[in-house]
Design a protein around this motif. Structure first.
Motif, PDB file in Angstrom:
ATOM      1  N   ARG A 102       0.817  -1.206   0.000  1.00  0.00           N
ATOM      2  CA  ARG A 102       0.000   0.000   0.000  1.00  0.00           C
ATOM      3  C   ARG A 102       0.853   1.259   0.000  1.00  0.00           C
ATOM      4  NH1 ARG A 102      -4.900   1.498   3.989  1.00  0.00           N
ATOM      5  NH2 ARG A 102      -3.300   1.407   5.587  1.00  0.00           N
ATOM      6  N   GLU A 110      -8.656   0.657   1.736  1.00  0.00           N
ATOM      7  CA  GLU A 110      -8.587  -0.791   1.813  1.00  0.00           C
ATOM      8  C   GLU A 110      -9.620  -1.447   0.913  1.00  0.00           C
ATOM      9  OE1 GLU A 110      -8.939  -1.091   5.960  1.00  0.00           O
ATOM     10  OE2 GLU A 110      -7.005  -0.107   6.259  1.00  0.00           O
ATOM     11  N   GLY A 111     -10.260  -0.630   0.081  1.00  0.00           N
ATOM     12  CA  GLY A 111     -11.216  -1.174  -0.871  1.00  0.00           C
ATOM     13  C   GLY A 111     -10.498  -1.850  -2.029  1.00  0.00           C
ATOM     14  N   VAL A 112      -9.178  -1.744  -2.026  1.00  0.00           N
ATOM     15  CA  VAL A 112      -8.355  -2.356  -3.066  1.00  0.00           C
ATOM     16  C   VAL A 112      -8.602  -3.869  -3.095  1.00  0.00           C
ATOM     17  CG1 VAL A 112      -6.446  -2.529  -1.427  1.00  0.00           C
ATOM     18  CG2 VAL A 112      -5.983  -2.656  -3.857  1.00  0.00           C
ATOM     19  N   ASN A 113      -8.639  -4.437  -4.295  1.00  0.00           N
ATOM     20  CA  ASN A 113      -8.940  -5.871  -4.346  1.00  0.00           C
ATOM     21  C   ASN A 113      -7.707  -6.714  -4.031  1.00  0.00           C
ATOM     22  OD1 ASN A 113      -7.686  -7.028  -6.798  1.00  0.00           O
ATOM     23  ND2 ASN A 113      -9.054  -5.663  -7.917  1.00  0.00           N
ATOM     24  N   SER A 114      -7.971  -7.948  -3.620  1.00  0.00           N
ATOM     25  CA  SER A 114      -6.903  -8.810  -3.116  1.00  0.00           C
ATOM     26  C   SER A 114      -5.916  -9.189  -4.221  1.00  0.00           C
ATOM     27  CB  SER A 114      -7.499 -10.064  -2.482  1.00  0.00           C
ATOM     28  OG  SER A 114      -8.411 -10.680  -3.382  1.00  0.00           O
TER      29      SER A 114
ATOM     30  N   SER B  93     -10.360 -12.665  -7.553  1.00  0.00           N
ATOM     31  CA  SER B  93      -9.770 -11.679  -6.637  1.00  0.00           C
ATOM     32  C   SER B  93     -10.337 -10.281  -6.852  1.00  0.00           C
ATOM     33  CB  SER B  93      -8.247 -11.645  -6.790  1.00  0.00           C
ATOM     34  OG  SER B  93      -7.877 -11.028  -8.010  1.00  0.00           O
ATOM     35  N   ARG B  94     -10.831 -10.033  -8.060  1.00  0.00           N
ATOM     36  CA  ARG B  94     -11.380  -8.707  -8.333  1.00  0.00           C
ATOM     37  C   ARG B  94     -12.666  -8.465  -7.550  1.00  0.00           C
ATOM     38  NH1 ARG B  94     -10.807  -6.631 -14.552  1.00  0.00           N
ATOM     39  NH2 ARG B  94     -13.018  -6.221 -14.543  1.00  0.00           N
ATOM     40  N   LEU B  96     -13.057  -9.366  -4.415  1.00  0.00           N
ATOM     41  CA  LEU B  96     -12.726  -9.583  -3.005  1.00  0.00           C
ATOM     42  C   LEU B  96     -11.737  -8.511  -2.570  1.00  0.00           C
ATOM     43  CD1 LEU B  96     -12.986 -11.608  -0.656  1.00  0.00           C
ATOM     44  CD2 LEU B  96     -11.020 -12.810  -1.587  1.00  0.00           C
ATOM     45  N   THR B  97     -12.198  -7.575  -1.734  1.00  0.00           N
ATOM     46  CA  THR B  97     -11.299  -6.502  -1.317  1.00  0.00           C
ATOM     47  C   THR B  97     -10.472  -6.925  -0.107  1.00  0.00           C
ATOM     48  OG1 THR B  97     -12.871  -5.541   0.223  1.00  0.00           O
ATOM     49  CG2 THR B  97     -12.968  -4.755  -2.051  1.00  0.00           C
ATOM     50  N   PHE B  98      -9.383  -6.206   0.088  1.00  0.00           N
ATOM     51  CA  PHE B  98      -8.557  -6.423   1.270  1.00  0.00           C
ATOM     52  C   PHE B  98      -9.393  -6.261   2.533  1.00  0.00           C
ATOM     53  CE2 PHE B  98      -6.148  -4.401   4.723  1.00  0.00           C
ATOM     54  CZ  PHE B  98      -5.335  -5.469   5.050  1.00  0.00           C
ATOM     55  N   ASN B  99     -10.248  -5.246   2.500  1.00  0.00           N
ATOM     56  CA  ASN B  99     -11.105  -4.951   3.637  1.00  0.00           C
ATOM     57  C   ASN B  99     -11.972  -6.134   4.044  1.00  0.00           C
ATOM     58  OD1 ASN B  99     -11.285  -2.854   5.282  1.00  0.00           O
ATOM     59  ND2 ASN B  99     -12.828  -1.719   4.125  1.00  0.00           N
ATOM     60  N   VAL B 101     -11.467  -9.304   3.328  1.00  0.00           N
ATOM     61  CA  VAL B 101     -10.621 -10.385   3.829  1.00  0.00           C
ATOM     62  C   VAL B 101     -10.263 -10.122   5.286  1.00  0.00           C
ATOM     63  CG1 VAL B 101      -8.409 -11.574   3.588  1.00  0.00           C
ATOM     64  CG2 VAL B 101      -9.654 -10.853   1.548  1.00  0.00           C
ATOM     65  N   VAL B 117      -3.576 -12.394   2.148  1.00  0.00           N
ATOM     66  CA  VAL B 117      -4.702 -11.631   1.598  1.00  0.00           C
ATOM     67  C   VAL B 117      -5.243 -12.333   0.352  1.00  0.00           C
ATOM     68  CG1 VAL B 117      -5.420  -9.435   0.575  1.00  0.00           C
ATOM     69  CG2 VAL B 117      -3.744  -9.457   2.441  1.00  0.00           C
ATOM     70  N   PHE B 118      -4.334 -12.751  -0.505  1.00  0.00           N
ATOM     71  CA  PHE B 118      -4.750 -13.376  -1.762  1.00  0.00           C
ATOM     72  C   PHE B 118      -5.303 -14.775  -1.525  1.00  0.00           C
ATOM     73  CE2 PHE B 118      -3.754 -15.411  -5.959  1.00  0.00           C
ATOM     74  CZ  PHE B 118      -4.537 -14.582  -6.743  1.00  0.00           C
TER      75      PHE B 118
END
Lengths: 306, 306
Positions: A102, A110-114, B93-94, B96-99, B101, B117-118
């Motif tokens: 990040r 944190e809305g970023v995707n995994s 993964s698109r 599924l956000t980090f948030n 997870v 995370v992934f």
């Protein structure tokens, strides 16, 4: 090694860095690895699906093979198709925290995707594959905007017990409109699939250092320092400094009109693209020898090359 | 489908859920997918390297094949070795956000590594592979602690346009010491590679519902409700309810001493393990037919089976 993100057909600006890579291969008899990061383009939303990215990946690979890379010394792969890449990415991911990713990329919240978070590890795996696989030291000719990935990768390499890769950065070439070249703005560059008419039209609309009227141009001369056509002539046409300097002199002295330069550039590019297309057709027959995994040729590609 | 995280040799408790999966396969003539998540165990730090996890993965697969799954209807894979898995993980993964997870798993801060995370997307890919590949509906017999992954996966499936998978949760069997069974505490369970002496010793030290002395046991009877040996007899030995109830009655009435039950359990398990080992040896010869990718057998495994 140097990678390509397959989110579109390639334009002529994309080739420059790979021509340099090919030059390095010829000079050093080096192995070249060329990852095609379909995963990157998908997780960052630059393509709709991995399938779409795959079509561009194969098209782009053909463009690069057409540059004359050596068979048996040049290894392409589509990132999601080579299981070694995921394996190495997982290995490296343990040395790469979400926080680091990040901070490095300035991801929004944190809305970023995994997939985006993990992609930093994947790009590191692309770069370190030759080291992990064969103990090779890696040099990465790369565009300046990829620098954050390089820095991350050098850190990770150290932690994971690999030799650090080195980078060599390329300058950007101006787009025809003087904006940066962009696949999403076709007028900014000449695409390898553009036809003759499109090339002429784009070059004709290019930003130059010319005067508003012929009279003024003859009297005051043009300004090659700000002229994109001159910049492109330097990159794609002129063979040496003498050539370049003479041309600039003629421009400044008012001897040259912009139309002449544009015609010169368009003619050269059209010739180059025709030659490129022929080589790309030949590449189609040998593509299997350049890939680290099996390749199916999408029908779209066959159509383009007919 | 039901997965296995290959961070150690398997104990007898691990087999229970897969025996249920095999029963489902027999009843429904269903295809069974068994991912071996070497990536999971590595990114969560449960193994030192993917290589180590691979050894356990192959060992564990042999244990499961030994249960009698159908050839041609049962598909194992090591997660990092099947490129389809990474491809599907990227696709998912698109969504599924980090948030998400972080909230789902309660990850501590942002020091979490990018592989963790992934991995949420990867586990979703394991579950949805039969749907993505063949349009099959998926049922996941799974231990209760995997529930967060199931919920995430059902959400992702919906967003990605797949049919939602269903789960069926299994109860835990108590460990011999009455703690949960754990691979890191060998005394809590019987491992499939334990020898006769080890089995007897572990069962002998098991927690029971017996009285401190023989006299008290004869007079007051034991308590099968809290007895791990009785619980294990129910799971691994008794064939029906009548059997179970008679045994419990004899215990409560003081007719049985703990030693008798322990001997009964140990004898049954030793017999079972011997039979299992023979079947595992046979599995070694057919393992190729059960995997979706090529398999090399690590030398450690050959040694264990000698």
């Amino acid at each position: 090694m140097s990678g390509r993100g397959p989110s579109n057909y390639m334009h002529i600006g994309h080739l420059v860095i790979f021509e340099f890579v090919k030059w390095l291969q010829d000079e050093l008899d080096a192995e070249v690895y060329i990852p095609l990061s379909d995963d990157e383009k998908y997780v960052f939303g630059k393509v709709k699906s991995l399938k779409q990215a795959y079509v561009y990946a194969i098209d782009n690979a053909l463009d690069l093979i057409a540059l004359g890379f050596k068979k048996g010394k040049t290894f392409f792969f589509v990132s999601t198709r080579l299981s070694e890449i995921y394996e190495l990415s997982v290995t490296l991911s343990r040395y790469l925290t979400f926080n680091t990713v990040r901070a490095t990329f300035g991801l929004e919240g944190e809305g970023v995707n995994s997939g985006v978070v993990f992609y930093a590890a994947v790009q590191a795996a692309h770069i370190l594959l030759p080291t992990a696989k064969k103990g090779l030291l890696v040099l990465v000719p790369i565009a300046m905007d990829q620098d954050p990935y390089m820095r991350l990768t050098r850190d990770i390499a150290l932690k994971a017990g690999f030799r650090k890769p080195a980078a060599i950065y390329s300058k950007y070439i101006s787009g025809l409109t003087r904006e940066p070249m962009s696949a999403s703005k076709p007028e900014t560059s000449v695409f390898l699939i553009d036809n003759e008419e499109e090339v002429r039209k784009k070059i004709w609309s290019a930003f130059t250092g010319g005067r508003p009227t012929i009279e003024e141009q003859r009297k005051l001369g043009g300004n090659p320092d700000i002229c994109v056509v001159y910049e492109w002539l330097k990159v794609f046409v002129f063979k040496d400094l003498k050539n370049m300097n003479e041309h600039a002199y003629k421009c400044r002295s008012g001897e040259l009109l912009c139309g002449e330069c544009k015609r010169m550039l368009a003619d050269a590019l059209i010739k180059r693209l025709a030659k490129h297309k022929a080589r790309k057709r030949q590449a189609l027959r040998v593509i299997d020898h350049f890939f680290l995994h099996e390749v199916e040729i999408p029908s779209e590609i066959i159509k383009i090359l007919e």
